[in-house]
Structures are given as C-alpha cells and as structure tokens.
Scaffold this active site. Structure first.
Site, PDB file in Angstrom:
ATOM      1  N   ARG A 139       6.096  -4.987   2.120  1.00  0.00           N
ATOM      2  CA  ARG A 139       4.832  -4.535   1.043  1.00  0.00           C
ATOM      3  C   ARG A 139       4.253  -3.427   1.946  1.00  0.00           C
ATOM      4  O   ARG A 139       4.316  -3.616   3.220  1.00  0.00           O
ATOM      5  CB  ARG A 139       4.242  -5.771   0.820  1.00  0.00           C
ATOM      6  CG  ARG A 139       2.847  -5.432  -0.168  1.00  0.00           C
ATOM      7  CD  ARG A 139       2.012  -6.288  -0.299  1.00  0.00           C
ATOM      8  NE  ARG A 139       0.913  -5.865  -1.143  1.00  0.00           N
ATOM      9  CZ  ARG A 139      -0.446  -6.249  -1.431  1.00  0.00           C
ATOM     10  NH1 ARG A 139      -0.574  -7.300  -0.435  1.00  0.00           N
ATOM     11  NH2 ARG A 139      -1.287  -5.893  -2.089  1.00  0.00           N
ATOM     12  N   HIS A 140       3.669  -2.612   1.579  1.00  0.00           N
ATOM     13  CA  HIS A 140       2.785  -1.447   1.891  1.00  0.00           C
ATOM     14  C   HIS A 140       1.610  -2.232   2.836  1.00  0.00           C
ATOM     15  O   HIS A 140       1.283  -3.465   2.460  1.00  0.00           O
ATOM     16  CB  HIS A 140       2.104  -0.532   0.867  1.00  0.00           C
ATOM     17  CG  HIS A 140       1.399  -1.284  -0.021  1.00  0.00           C
ATOM     18  ND1 HIS A 140       0.335  -1.748   0.081  1.00  0.00           N
ATOM     19  CD2 HIS A 140       1.574  -1.480  -1.265  1.00  0.00           C
ATOM     20  CE1 HIS A 140      -0.415  -1.979  -0.752  1.00  0.00           C
ATOM     21  NE2 HIS A 140       0.564  -2.234  -1.858  1.00  0.00           N
ATOM     22  N   GLY A 141       0.963  -1.355   3.699  1.00  0.00           N
ATOM     23  CA  GLY A 141      -0.039  -2.103   4.401  1.00  0.00           C
ATOM     24  C   GLY A 141      -1.465  -2.070   3.944  1.00  0.00           C
ATOM     25  O   GLY A 141      -1.542  -1.703   2.492  1.00  0.00           O
TER      26      GLY A 141
END
Length: 468
Positions: A88-90
């Site tokens: 998942r993105h940050g």
C-alpha cells in the site's frame, strides 16, 4: 493464467509538499529515526488511517530494524529465488471529501463549543485549519519515508534477491497505480534502495498499471452492485444509528458542550480522522484526540472495519473476485520462477507492486485471510470484540503482502509475510508449505476466477449483489 494488458512505462519525478512540524528523519540515519513521542492511547484503533509503526512498535527505536527471529528461511538449506511484494502507498493527506468534513467540524467547534477546558481552548485559539482541498490524498514526506525505510528493511531481510546487482540488471520490476500517492511511494522505494547501496549513476523506471493495481475501477459488476449501490452498505448505515454510535455522539457533545443533534456520525468520524491525520502526518498528539476515550475509539474502529468488510472484503462476493486479475498475476510470477529455477536462473527476481488498501484487502479476502466465522453486521458489535478482521492491524499505511519462493532440498516452498511477519495460509498448517500444496489449496481459483467473467454485469434485473 496471466492476463496480458496494454501497459505503458514511464518515470515521474517525485514532488513533495512542505509539512508543518514534521519530525521524521530521512533514510540515511541508522538508528532511532523516530523519536519517542506522546502517542495517543487510541492510535491502535485508527484502521486504514493508522501508522505502520503501530503494527510493528519496535520500529520506533530503529526504523530500519528487522525482526530476525521472525524473518528467516523455512530451513537452513532453503535459498530464496523470487519475491513478489504488494504494498500500500505511504502516509497521505486527507481526501478532498474528508477535508470538507474536517472544515465543517472545525467551523462548528470554533463557533459553538463552550467547554472551557484547556485542551478545547487550545483547539479554538491555537489550532488552525491547515488542510486544503488540493491536498486530496497526496502523499506526505512521512509517506515517502515509509517506503524508503521499508525498501531498506526488505533489502536487509532478503539481500540475495533485493540486491544492487539485481537492481542494476533490471531483475527487480516496479509496478504502480497511476495515483500520485502510489507513484510517489514507488519512487521513494527506489530512492531508499539507491541510497542504501549508494547508487548514483543510474535511474530506474516503473510501470503504471491500473488494471492490476486499481482493478476495482475496471470491474463493472463491483461498480454497479457495490460501489454505486446504496443498499450494499446498509450495515454501515445501520451502525451509524446504533446504540454504540449514539453513546459516542453523546460523549462528544458533552465534551464540547454542543447540542447533540449537531454532532452527527459524520462529524464524529471527521474528528476521529482528524486525530489520526495529525498523528500520522505530523507526529503530534493533537488536542482533537482528547475528544475520544478508548471505548469510543473501539466503536469508531468497528465502524471503519464494517465499511471495509462490506465494500472491500467478505460482505459481497464480487469484492473478493474483483482481485482475480491480481491473484493470477502473483501466481503467474511464482510459476515462472518455479519453472525457471529448474534451469538455474530466475529472470525476474523481485516484483514490487504499489497500490491501495482497496488493492490489498480484496486479495487477502480472496485468499481466505481474516475471515471470521460470523459476518460483521451492525447489530453484533459486542460479539465481534475478538474478530480477526481488524483493518488497523491489516492495512495501515505502507501495509505489505510479501510472497517469497524458496528452493529447498525437499522442493519449492512459499512463505507469506504480512507487514513483515510470517502468516500461515488459511487451511495449511505449515508456516512455509511446499509450493505445490499452496497451488493445491487455491486450485479452484487458479483454474477459474476469471476477471472478465466475474466482473461482467448480469443482464437479468433484480437484486444485483450477493451477500456472504
């Protein structure tokens, strides 16, 4: 079954927003890059808006630490030959929709709250509304660091796969969603590796592929039956008028000395999100967090879990089946590596795929992880106190699913990691079973689960969705 898609590869330069009071250091620091701060007691209930460090608290002392007692081969004779990571993105800013909710909350509290306690006085007189619509889910510097540091930890955990040699020889492939927060996370991941190995003479590209990383946007049945169908989330709406939620509203109204009717479930949710954003983005225990005690936080966590359950997980069959294309992509890479290792060389050593919580949850659900015996509903909050489906633990910012294929004396074995912790495949007792056993476990999905067939909209009218 690998589904070939029209793809376009290009490289974007990461851009950054200036942040107020960001206290996180960059990847070159080796130890104690996260200072000990006053962590809100409710931080572990923030769901999909939680920090990765709440899942792995040891990272607060050393952000590049790896847990060597957990991260180890199935046996001493096993050699890792391929790794696929779905990440998942940050950490990101609020979406424009949530910014508007926060603005309405702030306006109401500033205008009408009458409690004279210091923490509330600080909100009204010192805290200024600094979120703007144009932030709209963009990554923050902490989010870039999430991926820079994760890249280093994975490189230290699997040095023979995530290596400078493999990076330079293009045996590490990067795939991302087109959303800026995912692209920027991917760029940051590459930056982390380059910094770790002091690579300065090369740039590395990535592939943008929404068909894989945003499959839910291209699944017509999901869009029609769930995303655009108000009845699909009826349990979520029912919970907003539950006794548990009413008690939270009353608590918040009393703490702010506001009329109960003005403290809507949406505004309560906005305040909870605001507490989480202030903490995850700026590393501060915001005075907004004082609106909630642990009992309140558990209710709001359940509200978020309920939404994710019915929109992205087990609530409707198409939620899971929409990820068939990504499921087949992962196993096609594993199959390719399994075939190639017989000849002594694996072409693609590592694949890093960056997407969203909405990417990870359907895939985990398709594979049977975190499936509780009793479905989550609006009226069984108390009974679900011991549920396994806790999004706070499963998909915080930078959550990651890692599939590691090992070549062992007795054959190929597959190890699965969730957020850098080994997790057994459902229905298989071994922590790193033989690869053929895993393929056998998911035989029906490997033979079927066709994305095009699952996602076509039935011509028949009537009820559109299937509850599980």
């Amino acid at each position: 079954m690998k589904q070939l898609l029209s793809q376009k590869s290009f490289v974007l330069t990461a851009f950054s927003f200036a942040l107020v009071r960001v206290s996180y250091c960059s990847v070159e620091n080796v130890q104690v890059v996260h200072p000990r701060i006053n962590i809100p007691k409710i931080a572990k209930y923030f769901g999909t808006k939680g920090r990765y460090e709440e899942v792995n608290p040891y990272l607060l002392d050393d952000i590049r630490a790896i847990n060597k007692t957990l991260l180890k081969p199935p046996s001493v004779d096993c050699v890792p030959v391929h790794l696929t990571a779905v990440i998942r993105h940050g950490t990101r800013y609020p979406t424009a929709k949530n910014v508007q909710k926060i603005q309405r909350l702030y306006d109401l509290v500033s205008r009408e709250a009458t409690n004279d306690e210091k923490w509330l006085h600080d909100i009204i007189t010192k805290w200024k509304m600094w979120y703007t619509d144009d932030m709209d889910g963009q990554i923050v510097e902490k989010g870039r660091d999430d991926h820079r540091h994760l890249a280093v930890r994975l490189a230290k955990s699997f040095p023979s796969l995530i290596s400078e040699e493999n990076l330079r020889s293009n045996r590490i492939k990067f795939i991302t969603s087109s959303k800026h927060r995912c692209v920027d996370s991917t760029v940051a991941f590459i930056e982390g590796l380059k910094k770790f190995w002091e690579v300065k003479d090369m740039d590395f590209g990535y592939e943008v592929n929404d068909s894989l990383m945003r499959f839910f946007d291209q699944c017509r049945r999901f869009i029609e039956d769930v995303d655009k169908n108000k009845m699909a989330l009826k349990e979520v709406e029912l919970f907003k008028s539950s006794e548990e939620m009413k008690r939270v509203q009353i608590n918040i109204a009393n703490r702010l000395q506001l009329q109960y009717s003005k403290v809507t479930p949406d505004l309560v949710e906005a305040a909870f999100y605001l507490c989480s954003y202030e903490f995850s983005i700026k590393s501060v225990n915001s005075p907004w967090c004082n609106l909630f005690n642990e009992v309140d936080a558990k209710v709001l966590e359940y509200a978020n879990d309920l939404k994710q359950y019915w929109k992205r997980a087990y609530g409707h069959d198409i939620n899971r089946k929409s990820s068939c294309i990504l499921f087949h992509d992962v196993f096609s890479r594993l199959d390719q590596a399994a075939n190639e290792i017989r000849f002594g060389h694996v072409t693609e050593a590592v694949t890093v795929q960056v997407g969203h919580a909405e990417t990870l949850l359907p895939l985990l659900s398709l594979m049977g992880f975190f499936r509780d015996e009793t479905p989550l509903t609006a009226d069984n909050y108390v009974l679900q106190g011991n549920r396994t489906f806790h999004t706070s633990r499963i998909v915080p910012y930078a959550a990651n699913l890692v599939f590691v294929l090992y070549d062992c004396e007795e054959g190929l074995r597959l190890q699965f990691l969730l957020n850098e912790r080994p997790l057994a495949f459902p229905g298989i007792g071994h922590s790193a079973p033989l690869y053929e056993a895993v393929r056998g476990r998911y035989g029906d999905l490997l033979e079927g689960c066709n994305f095009e067939e699952e996602c076509q909209v039935p011509k028949a009218s009537g009820s559109k969705y299937t509850e599980l």
